[in-house]
Each structure stands twice: as structure tokens, then as C-alpha cells.
Design a protein around this motif. Structure first.
Motif, mmCIF file in Angstrom:
data_model
loop_
_atom_site.group_PDB
_atom_site.id
_atom_site.type_symbol
_atom_site.label_atom_id
_atom_site.label_comp_id
_atom_site.label_asym_id
_atom_site.label_seq_id
_atom_site.Cartn_x
_atom_site.Cartn_y
_atom_site.Cartn_z
ATOM 1 N N TYR A 20 0.844 -1.200 0.000
ATOM 2 C CA TYR A 20 0.000 0.000 0.000
ATOM 3 C C TYR A 20 0.875 1.243 0.000
ATOM 4 C CZ TYR A 20 -3.328 -3.506 1.645
ATOM 5 O OH TYR A 20 -4.098 -4.630 1.765
ATOM 6 N N LEU A 21 0.318 2.354 -0.475
ATOM 7 C CA LEU A 21 1.073 3.607 -0.503
ATOM 8 C C LEU A 21 0.667 4.563 0.604
ATOM 9 C CD1 LEU A 21 1.168 4.032 -4.369
ATOM 10 C CD2 LEU A 21 3.041 3.333 -2.854
ATOM 11 N N SER A 22 -0.437 4.267 1.301
ATOM 12 C CA SER A 22 -0.814 5.118 2.428
ATOM 13 C C SER A 22 -1.131 4.318 3.687
ATOM 14 C CB SER A 22 -2.020 5.994 2.057
ATOM 15 O OG SER A 22 -3.205 5.240 2.062
ATOM 16 N N PHE A 23 -1.414 3.049 3.567
ATOM 17 C CA PHE A 23 -1.854 2.219 4.692
ATOM 18 C C PHE A 23 -0.660 1.464 5.269
ATOM 19 C CE2 PHE A 23 -3.983 -1.909 6.000
ATOM 20 C CZ PHE A 23 -4.480 -1.418 7.183
ATOM 21 N N MET A 24 0.005 2.077 6.239
ATOM 22 C CA MET A 24 1.252 1.513 6.744
ATOM 23 C C MET A 24 1.056 0.346 7.704
ATOM 24 S SD MET A 24 3.586 2.979 5.067
ATOM 25 C CE MET A 24 2.568 3.455 3.672
ATOM 26 N N SER A 25 -0.145 0.191 8.269
ATOM 27 C CA SER A 25 -0.403 -0.980 9.116
ATOM 28 C C SER A 25 -0.298 -2.258 8.288
ATOM 29 C CB SER A 25 -1.790 -0.892 9.759
ATOM 30 O OG SER A 25 -1.887 0.227 10.586
ATOM 31 N N GLY A 26 -0.908 -2.237 7.101
ATOM 32 C CA GLY A 26 -0.828 -3.401 6.218
ATOM 33 C C GLY A 26 0.597 -3.677 5.771
ATOM 34 N N ASN A 27 1.332 -2.612 5.440
ATOM 35 C CA ASN A 27 2.725 -2.798 5.017
ATOM 36 C C ASN A 27 3.591 -3.304 6.167
ATOM 37 O OD1 ASN A 27 2.128 -1.902 2.460
ATOM 38 N ND2 ASN A 27 2.798 0.191 2.831
ATOM 39 N N SER A 28 3.326 -2.810 7.373
ATOM 40 C CA SER A 28 4.109 -3.256 8.532
ATOM 41 C C SER A 28 3.845 -4.730 8.820
ATOM 42 C CB SER A 28 3.764 -2.403 9.760
ATOM 43 O OG SER A 28 4.095 -1.057 9.521
ATOM 44 N N TRP A 45 11.081 -3.867 -0.274
ATOM 45 C CA TRP A 45 10.085 -2.938 -0.820
ATOM 46 C C TRP A 45 9.136 -2.413 0.247
ATOM 47 C CZ3 TRP A 45 10.888 -0.094 -4.667
ATOM 48 C CH2 TRP A 45 11.654 -0.551 -5.745
ATOM 49 N N ALA A 46 8.694 -3.281 1.159
ATOM 50 C CA ALA A 46 7.829 -2.799 2.250
ATOM 51 C C ALA A 46 8.592 -1.801 3.114
ATOM 52 C CB ALA A 46 7.324 -3.970 3.093
ATOM 53 N N GLY A 47 9.872 -2.100 3.387
ATOM 54 C CA GLY A 47 10.699 -1.176 4.162
ATOM 55 C C GLY A 47 10.884 0.151 3.446
ATOM 56 N N ALA A 48 11.046 0.111 2.120
ATOM 57 C CA ALA A 48 11.216 1.354 1.349
ATOM 58 C C ALA A 48 9.947 2.203 1.384
ATOM 59 C CB ALA A 48 11.588 1.022 -0.092
ATOM 60 N N VAL A 49 8.784 1.557 1.251
ATOM 61 C CA VAL A 49 7.519 2.310 1.297
ATOM 62 C C VAL A 49 7.319 2.920 2.684
ATOM 63 C CG1 VAL A 49 5.008 2.134 1.131
ATOM 64 C CG2 VAL A 49 6.442 0.957 -0.539
#
Length: 201
Positions: A20-28, A45-49
Motif C-alpha cells: 500500500y502507498l498510504s496504509f502503513m499498518s498493512g505494510n508493517s 520494498w515494504a521497508g522502502a515504502v
């Protein structure tokens, strides 16, 4: 702003392998699972976002705090520049790299959240809007809050879902580039509205 966050999340989810580009809970969550599973690609990639979102939040908060009355339009101008950068670099550099500019824009945008009827709106973490709806309903039933607070939280959630829906339809129908242009155009509308609102005040 919440609808825009949902829109670009649909773009990111489609183009960046379910990030996701705004939803950091999902990326975390994906970041932690990738660390546990040893998936270096997703970790990277998740770390970069997450890092670029954090950078955007830092820059947006500095601009918003330092510039007083013009803080909101100025942050929106910076957000617009990030979205246009992502659009113009898409195809010139790797798509995932170009979309990191969108994560910066979303971090900036979160510095602009506003309280509406006691509910914090404009953010891209929607779990809080759902909890806020239930919590405000309970407090309203007990006479400790107004139902308008629950409604504001519910509308924030609905705006996010509407943004995701429109983002998914736009990417499917037109592709990533036009979808990014549409997001940039929406930011221009937000800039105009914020300037008009401040002049009216």
C-alpha cells in the motif's frame, strides 16, 4: 483526503505486489511476515515504502508547523509535486521506485488531518475511524458524545472505501499513469478548496 488515500492504495496494491502507498499498518504486517519468512524482496520494498512515508510525514509536519496559515496549501503543493514526479518517472525508472514518491505524498498528507465533530479525519489509517465510530456511538448512547462524531468517523471510513473502489476501477480501465494524473488533479482541487476556505475564514 481520506478518499485520495484509498485511491492511491488501490494503485499501490495493484502495481507494487500488494503493498500500500498510504496504509502503513498493512505494510508493517507484510514487512514482519516477510522478515519471519526470509523474503528479502518484500522486506526491501515494504521497508522502502514505510521509510518514504515516514520521510513524507516528517517533511509535511515541518512545513505545516512552520508556515502557519499557508501551511495546508503549501503541503498540498508539495504533495502535488510528488504525485506528478511519480507520474512523470513511471516508465523512466522502475515503477516501484516511481511510486515511492506517492508514499512520500501520503506521509505529507497525514500531517493535514483535521478534527470534524470531534473525529480526526483526513488520515490514511482507517482502523481508527472504525473504532472511533463504535466508540462514539457508545459514548453518544451514554450521553457523553454527539452522534455527529460517530457519523464523521463513519463518513471517513466510507470515503476511504470509495477512494479504493475508484482507484481500482481507474487502474483497471486506464492504467497506472492516468490514475496518478487523476490523483494529482484531485490534489489540485484540494489546494483550491483549502485556499478558498482560508480566505473565507
Amino acid at each position: 483526503m481520506t478518499a485520495l488515500a484509498g485511491f492511491v492504495d488501490a494503485v499501490g496494491y495493484t502495481a507494487m505486489g500488494h503493498l500500500y502507498l498510504s496504509f502503513m499498518s498493512g505494510n508493517s504486517t507484510q514487512f514482519g511476515m516477510a522478515v519471519a519468512g526470509g523474503n528479502a524482496h518484500v522486506v526491501g520494498w515494504a521497508g522502502a515504502v514505510i521509510a518514504t512515508f515516514l520521510l513524507g510525514a516528517f517533511i509535511g509536519s515541518l512545513i505545516h508547523a512552520a508556515e502557519g496559515e499557508i501551511g495546508m496549501p503549501l503541503v498540498l503543493v508539495c504533495e502535488f509535486v510528488c504525485l506528478i514526479s511519480a507520474w512523470s518517472l513511471n516508465g523512466v525508472i522502475a515503477q516501484n521506485c516511481a511510486l515511492l514518491f506517492v508514499a512520500v505524498a501520503m506521509g505529507m498528507q497525514n500531517s493535514l488531518h483535521k478534527a470534524v465533530a470531534g473525529a480526526s479525519t483526513g488520515k490514511s489509517f482507517i482502523t481508527g475511524a472504525l473504532f472511533g465510530t463504535g466508540d462514539a456511538l457508545a459514548r453518544a448512547c451514554l450521553g457523553r458524545a454527539h452522534f455527529a462524531e460517530a457519523a464523521a468517523n463513519a463518513i471517513s471510513w466510507l470515503a476511504f472505501v470509495a477512494g479504493v473502489t475508484n482507484g481500482a476501477i481507474s487502474v483497471g480501465a486506464f492504467g497506472i499513469g492516468p490514475a496518478l494524473l487523476g490523483a494529482a488533479g484531485f490534489v489540485v482541487l484540494l489546494m483550491i478548496l483549502s485556499i478558498l476556505w482560508r480566505r473565507r475564514r
